[in-house]
Design an enzyme around this catalytic site. Structure first.
Site, mmCIF file in Angstrom:
data_model
loop_
_atom_site.group_PDB
_atom_site.id
_atom_site.type_symbol
_atom_site.label_atom_id
_atom_site.label_comp_id
_atom_site.label_asym_id
_atom_site.label_seq_id
_atom_site.Cartn_x
_atom_site.Cartn_y
_atom_site.Cartn_z
ATOM 1 N N CYS A 34 -30.588 24.972 -32.876
ATOM 2 C CA CYS A 34 -29.741 23.805 -32.650
ATOM 3 C C CYS A 34 -29.434 23.759 -31.152
ATOM 4 O O CYS A 34 -29.760 24.693 -30.410
ATOM 5 C CB CYS A 34 -28.447 23.923 -33.445
ATOM 6 S SG CYS A 34 -27.509 25.373 -32.951
ATOM 7 N N CYS A 40 -20.711 27.384 -27.676
ATOM 8 C CA CYS A 40 -21.089 26.010 -27.999
ATOM 9 C C CYS A 40 -19.865 25.094 -27.805
ATOM 10 O O CYS A 40 -18.766 25.431 -28.247
ATOM 11 C CB CYS A 40 -21.576 25.928 -29.446
ATOM 12 S SG CYS A 40 -22.006 24.245 -29.898
ATOM 13 N N GLU A 93 -17.827 33.801 -35.425
ATOM 14 C CA GLU A 93 -17.259 32.506 -35.000
ATOM 15 C C GLU A 93 -15.843 32.352 -35.555
ATOM 16 O O GLU A 93 -14.929 31.915 -34.856
ATOM 17 C CB GLU A 93 -18.137 31.348 -35.495
ATOM 18 C CG GLU A 93 -17.586 29.988 -35.064
ATOM 19 C CD GLU A 93 -18.237 28.828 -35.802
ATOM 20 O OE1 GLU A 93 -19.467 28.829 -35.970
ATOM 21 O OE2 GLU A 93 -17.490 27.912 -36.208
ATOM 22 N N ASN A 99 -25.759 30.423 -41.465
ATOM 23 C CA ASN A 99 -26.235 29.063 -41.751
ATOM 24 C C ASN A 99 -27.561 29.092 -42.520
ATOM 25 O O ASN A 99 -27.829 28.214 -43.333
ATOM 26 C CB ASN A 99 -26.297 28.220 -40.473
ATOM 27 C CG ASN A 99 -27.461 28.553 -39.574
ATOM 28 O OD1 ASN A 99 -28.536 28.013 -39.740
ATOM 29 N ND2 ASN A 99 -27.267 29.470 -38.633
HETATM 30 FE FE1 F3S Z 1 -25.329 24.973 -33.176
HETATM 31 FE FE2 F3S Z 1 -23.129 24.529 -31.890
HETATM 32 FE FE3 F3S Z 1 -23.630 23.269 -34.081
HETATM 33 S S1 F3S Z 1 -24.139 26.476 -32.089
HETATM 34 S S2 F3S Z 1 -24.821 24.677 -35.307
HETATM 35 S S3 F3S Z 1 -24.751 23.030 -32.213
HETATM 36 S S4 F3S Z 1 -21.727 24.170 -33.518
#
Ligand code: F3S
Length: 284
Positions: free
Chosen positions: A12, A97, A127, A225
């Site tokens: 991602c 992120c 996280e 995930n």
């Molecule tokens: Fe990736 Fe950030 Fe979303 S690490 S899954 S873009 S919260």
């Protein structure tokens, strides 16, 4: 046989940024540390290890370091860890992120206003630990993982509540847990902080799995995930495999394959997805 690879499979935006950051710092030279493994992927971590990148696991290790660069990964860290890093002689490169950072800001602000914070997510995920670490004080926060915990949620004193989510939590389950929390009678403000990239990946995986004879989910066994993607795909496609690389793939000759679907978690590099796809095309 048709092979359908999810467009959303693999890195991602946040993970790509974190990995690129480490490689860019390696290019600059000097001692490079990451606070925890940069991503849940053994191949990437071991490549970086060979390039001299060292993983720091604890705040105690920071106090023993006198020089170098420490990179904060996309999962983010707690306020306490951030303070320790800032007080150290190390250069800090923050690859948290931005979507995770946004949650830190929400829980810090609301907890300082006296609200109780509920984080829906996996208690042991870094996280979530980082998010809890921005609540002031930290015990003004509760992690809820499942229906049972949501049903038993109770505070000693009456307070307003802010609910946030781990970015990679499953949308459907988040909504179910929020509904249970609403029945507790507290004044609840819900901020759905599930990342769009995660939601889109889960939706696409479900769609592909529902028409595939076999679904392959690629990702590290520790990747939260990827585990959720596997759960989603398994519900709609009985023949779903969770693999880390092409070497874990299994072919059941009893199942005829007209369509094989492939998706991958947010920390799976492109080359591993391609290897799996090529292996399936040649051997299945
Ligand atoms: Fe990736 Fe950030 Fe979303 S690490 S899954 S873009 S919260």
């Amino acid at each position: 046989m048709e092979i359908v690879v999810a467009k959303s499979a693999g890195f991602c935006f946040g993970v790509q940024k974190a990995v690129d950051t480490v490689y860019a710092e390696v290019e600059k030279g000097g001692r490079i540390y990451t606070f925890g493994p940069i991503i849940h992927n053994e191949q990437v971590v071991s490549d970086l290890r060979q390039k001299g990148v060292v993983i720091i696991d604890s705040l105690e290790q920071i106090s023993e370091l006198s020089e170098g660069t420490v990179i904060i990964r996309s999962h983010g860290i707690s306020k306490k860890a951030q303070d320790v890093l800032e007080a150290s002689p190390l250069k800090i490169v923050d690859a948290t992120c931005p979507f995770v950072k946004k949650i830190h800001r929400i829980v810090e602000k609301d907890s300082l206003e006296g609200k109780h914070i509920v984080v829906i997510g996996s208690r042991n995920h870094p996280e979530v630990a980082g998010i809890i670490g921005w609540c002031q004080p930290e015990d003004h926060a509760t992690v809820i993982e499942n229906e049972e915990e949501a049903g038993h949620f109770c505070l000693e004193s009456e307070r307003d509540i802010t609910v946030v989510s781990q970015t990679t939590f499953r949308q459907g389950k988040f909504k179910e847990l929020v509904e249970i929390l609403r029945k507790t009678g507290y004044n609840i403000n819900v901020v759905n902080t599930i990342c769009n990239a995660t939601a889109a990946r889960q939706e696409e995986a479900k769609k592909i799995a529902s028409k595939a004879d076999m679904m392959i989910v690629i990702g590290d066994s520790k990747s939260s995930n990827t585990q959720k993607l596997y759960e989603i795909c398994s519900r709609v496609c009985k023949c779903t495999q969770y693999v880390q690389t092409k070497d874990n793939l299994k072919r059941d000759p009893a199942i005829s394959l007209r369509c094989v679907g492939i998706t991958a978690g947010a920390s799976t590099p492109k080359n591993i997805i391609e290897e799996v796809q090529n292996y399936v095309r040649i051997n299945f």
